[in-house]
Design a protein around this motif. Structure first.
Motif, PDB file in Angstrom:
ATOM      1  N   GLU A 169      40.774  36.479  37.775  1.00  0.00           N
ATOM      2  CA  GLU A 169      41.961  36.588  36.939  1.00  0.00           C
ATOM      3  C   GLU A 169      43.176  36.049  37.694  1.00  0.00           C
ATOM      4  O   GLU A 169      43.150  35.895  38.913  1.00  0.00           O
ATOM      5  CB  GLU A 169      42.206  38.057  36.553  1.00  0.00           C
ATOM      6  N   LEU A 170      44.233  35.770  36.949  1.00  0.00           N
ATOM      7  CA  LEU A 170      45.461  35.295  37.574  1.00  0.00           C
ATOM      8  C   LEU A 170      46.023  36.342  38.523  1.00  0.00           C
ATOM      9  O   LEU A 170      45.987  37.554  38.233  1.00  0.00           O
ATOM     10  CB  LEU A 170      46.505  34.968  36.507  1.00  0.00           C
ATOM     11  N   ASP A 171      46.551  35.866  39.653  1.00  0.00           N
ATOM     12  CA  ASP A 171      47.164  36.717  40.674  1.00  0.00           C
ATOM     13  C   ASP A 171      46.178  37.722  41.255  1.00  0.00           C
ATOM     14  O   ASP A 171      46.586  38.765  41.777  1.00  0.00           O
ATOM     15  CB  ASP A 171      48.387  37.459  40.112  1.00  0.00           C
ATOM     16  N   ALA A 172      44.877  37.409  41.162  1.00  0.00           N
ATOM     17  CA  ALA A 172      43.846  38.282  41.723  1.00  0.00           C
ATOM     18  C   ALA A 172      43.062  37.529  42.786  1.00  0.00           C
ATOM     19  O   ALA A 172      42.973  36.290  42.771  1.00  0.00           O
ATOM     20  CB  ALA A 172      42.912  38.776  40.626  1.00  0.00           C
ATOM     21  N   GLN A 173      42.490  38.274  43.716  1.00  0.00           N
ATOM     22  CA  GLN A 173      41.666  37.665  44.760  1.00  0.00           C
ATOM     23  C   GLN A 173      40.327  37.215  44.174  1.00  0.00           C
ATOM     24  O   GLN A 173      39.828  37.792  43.198  1.00  0.00           O
ATOM     25  CB  GLN A 173      41.425  38.659  45.891  1.00  0.00           C
ATOM     26  N   ILE A 174      39.761  36.184  44.778  1.00  0.00           N
ATOM     27  CA  ILE A 174      38.477  35.675  44.290  1.00  0.00           C
ATOM     28  C   ILE A 174      37.390  36.698  44.573  1.00  0.00           C
ATOM     29  O   ILE A 174      37.490  37.486  45.523  1.00  0.00           O
ATOM     30  CB  ILE A 174      38.142  34.319  44.946  1.00  0.00           C
ATOM     31  N   PRO A 175      36.312  36.722  43.789  1.00  0.00           N
ATOM     32  CA  PRO A 175      35.214  37.644  44.039  1.00  0.00           C
ATOM     33  C   PRO A 175      34.506  37.334  45.367  1.00  0.00           C
ATOM     34  O   PRO A 175      34.536  36.207  45.867  1.00  0.00           O
ATOM     35  CB  PRO A 175      34.276  37.422  42.843  1.00  0.00           C
ATOM     36  N   VAL A 176      33.863  38.344  45.898  1.00  0.00           N
ATOM     37  CA  VAL A 176      33.167  38.195  47.178  1.00  0.00           C
ATOM     38  C   VAL A 176      32.062  37.147  47.089  1.00  0.00           C
ATOM     39  O   VAL A 176      31.773  36.439  48.076  1.00  0.00           O
ATOM     40  CB  VAL A 176      32.600  39.560  47.612  1.00  0.00           C
ATOM     41  N   ASP A 177      31.437  37.017  45.914  1.00  0.00           N
ATOM     42  CA  ASP A 177      30.323  36.078  45.760  1.00  0.00           C
ATOM     43  C   ASP A 177      30.732  34.641  46.055  1.00  0.00           C
ATOM     44  O   ASP A 177      29.885  33.811  46.407  1.00  0.00           O
ATOM     45  CB  ASP A 177      29.759  36.157  44.331  1.00  0.00           C
ATOM     46  N   HIS A 178      32.030  34.340  45.916  1.00  0.00           N
ATOM     47  CA  HIS A 178      32.483  32.962  46.092  1.00  0.00           C
ATOM     48  C   HIS A 178      33.199  32.732  47.430  1.00  0.00           C
ATOM     49  O   HIS A 178      33.805  31.685  47.626  1.00  0.00           O
ATOM     50  CB  HIS A 178      33.418  32.570  44.941  1.00  0.00           C
ATOM     51  N   TYR A 179      33.164  33.721  48.298  1.00  0.00           N
ATOM     52  CA  TYR A 179      33.861  33.571  49.581  1.00  0.00           C
ATOM     53  C   TYR A 179      33.375  32.338  50.359  1.00  0.00           C
ATOM     54  O   TYR A 179      34.178  31.539  50.852  1.00  0.00           O
ATOM     55  CB  TYR A 179      33.659  34.825  50.447  1.00  0.00           C
ATOM     56  N   ALA A 180      32.069  32.193  50.449  1.00  0.00           N
ATOM     57  CA  ALA A 180      31.514  31.122  51.294  1.00  0.00           C
ATOM     58  C   ALA A 180      31.895  29.745  50.759  1.00  0.00           C
ATOM     59  O   ALA A 180      32.349  28.867  51.507  1.00  0.00           O
ATOM     60  CB  ALA A 180      29.996  31.269  51.383  1.00  0.00           C
ATOM     61  N   ALA A 181      31.707  29.540  49.439  1.00  0.00           N
ATOM     62  CA  ALA A 181      32.002  28.237  48.851  1.00  0.00           C
ATOM     63  C   ALA A 181      33.487  27.909  48.950  1.00  0.00           C
ATOM     64  O   ALA A 181      33.883  26.786  49.294  1.00  0.00           O
ATOM     65  CB  ALA A 181      31.546  28.204  47.399  1.00  0.00           C
ATOM     66  N   VAL A 182      34.354  28.907  48.670  1.00  0.00           N
ATOM     67  CA  VAL A 182      35.792  28.667  48.734  1.00  0.00           C
ATOM     68  C   VAL A 182      36.236  28.457  50.177  1.00  0.00           C
ATOM     69  O   VAL A 182      37.101  27.611  50.460  1.00  0.00           O
ATOM     70  CB  VAL A 182      36.555  29.833  48.080  1.00  0.00           C
ATOM     71  N   ALA A 183      35.631  29.199  51.109  1.00  0.00           N
ATOM     72  CA  ALA A 183      35.989  29.019  52.521  1.00  0.00           C
ATOM     73  C   ALA A 183      35.665  27.606  52.987  1.00  0.00           C
ATOM     74  O   ALA A 183      36.417  26.985  53.753  1.00  0.00           O
ATOM     75  CB  ALA A 183      35.254  30.049  53.372  1.00  0.00           C
ATOM     76  N   GLU A 184      34.563  27.073  52.501  1.00  0.00           N
ATOM     77  CA  GLU A 184      34.198  25.703  52.870  1.00  0.00           C
ATOM     78  C   GLU A 184      35.224  24.714  52.334  1.00  0.00           C
ATOM     79  O   GLU A 184      35.642  23.786  53.053  1.00  0.00           O
ATOM     80  CB  GLU A 184      32.812  25.383  52.323  1.00  0.00           C
TER      81      GLU A 184
END
Length: 355
Positions: A327-342
């Motif tokens: 959602e807007l102004d919310a942190q990304i879900p944990v499931d996507h940490y790795a892909a977003v970190a890359e």
């Protein structure tokens, strides 16, 4: 016939707004028996507290008047002066009981509801002078209930008075042999006993009548389904107004997103359909979504990012997944940490190379 049909349609319980409007107009649930109970209690209190002093004032004033009755002139001025003096004696004797009665009546009314200033009850209405409305008030169901209630009160109070006085018949027979000055305490004691019995009876009558009046008042305030819908429209607004308000809120949200795009760290896109702008700074627990959109809105986000040199990375699966889950102004879900970190790591390395 139409009025009866409208009354039959009122099957829904009244809303809080409907009840508040009725109260503000002076239409409240009130029991006359509650006021009667307080007036009787005030009369008993006045009899106990003020009867001796009132009787003393009357005896003293009238005794002086009778002793000097021969001195009162027979002309009009003398008679008026004597009447004025007798009136002052009566006022002095009955002032305290009168004040007690007024206070008792106000307490009985105030106990049932808070004080109101409703001018609408004073306005003239045609229904109050309508013969048909008057006929319904006289011969309606509520009038029948009040008539039966009056008969019941007369019967029960008469029976109760007969029982109490029958038990005091010996003392009442002795009154004819007593000195007139000694009659007042005996009569006062019998009157207080009779009042106590009547007040005890009226307490139950008043409680039952208050419950009935509350039930009848709520029944009169019932609403039809059409009235509930109209009230809902008035309180929530028409569908057109709600749609307009929703459109304004969406426009404001888009404007805020466009203003936040220049602060983003990266914009992840599906080349033609999706765009998600993420912001990450050292010390943050996880990247935050500051803007997202599809189709035309996604195009505007990409254009805004290019205008402010925000990196745009094409990653269709990640763009679709983030758009659906964050959602807007919310942190990304944990499931996507790795892909977003890359992705963010790639952007930061790119910035260092350019520097």
């Amino acid at each position: 016939m139409a009025e009866q049909q409208d009354q039959d349609d009122r099957t829904e319980e009244p809303t809080q707004r409907k009840l508040e409007e009725a109260i503000n107009k002076g239409n409240v649930a009130k029991s006359q028996e509650i006021s009667t109970l307080f007036v009787l209690g005030g009369f008993a209190l006045a009899t106990m507290l003020a009867a001796p002093s009132s009787a003393g004032i009357l005896v003293e004033g009238l005794t002086a008047f009778l002793r000097n009755a021969h001195q009162v002139p027979g002309d009009g001025a003398g008679i008026l002066a004597a009447a004025r003096q007798a009136g002052l004696v009566m006022i002095a004797a009955l002032a305290v009981p009168f004040v007690v009665f007024i206070l008792a009546g106000l307490m009985g009314a105030g106990l049932q509801h808070r004080p109101l200033w409703a001018t609408e009850m004073l306005l003239p209405k045609l229904e109050r002078i309508s013969p048909l409305s008057g006929f319904k008030r006289i011969f309606g169901a509520e009038a029948l209930v009040n008539f039966l209630k009056g008969l019941f009160k007369i019967a029960i109070v008469g029976t109760l008075a007969a029982i109490v006085l029958w038990g005091e018949r010996a003392r009442m027979e002795e009154l004819v042999t007593l000195d007139p000055r000694l009659m007042a305490p005996v009569i006062s004691a019998i009157a207080l006993k009779l009042l106590a019995a009547i007040i005890a009876l009226f307490f139950f009558v008043a409680v039952a009548d208050a419950i009935y009046q509350r039930f009848a008042w709520l029944k009169r305030q019932r609403m039809s389904r059409r009235e509930i819908k109209e009230e809902f429209k008035q309180s929530e607004g028409s569908p057109e107004i709600r749609a307009k308000q929703r459109q304004i809120r969406m426009e404001r949200a888009r404007r805020r997103m466009m203003e936040a795009v220049p602060t983003a760290t990266v914009v992840i896109t599906n080349p033609t359909h999706y765009a998600v702008a993420l912001k990450y700074e050292p010390g943050m627990a996880a990247p935050v979504c500051v803007a997202k959109g599809v189709d035309a809105l996604a195009l505007r986000i990409r254009e805004r990012a290019r205008e402010h040199d925000v990196p745009i990375v094409e990653n269709p699966p990640l763009a679709r997944a983030l758009h659906a889950s964050v959602e807007l102004d919310a942190q990304i879900p944990v499931d996507h940490y790795a892909a977003v970190a890359e992705v963010i790591g790639y952007v930061l390395r790119l910035r260092r190379r350019r520097a």
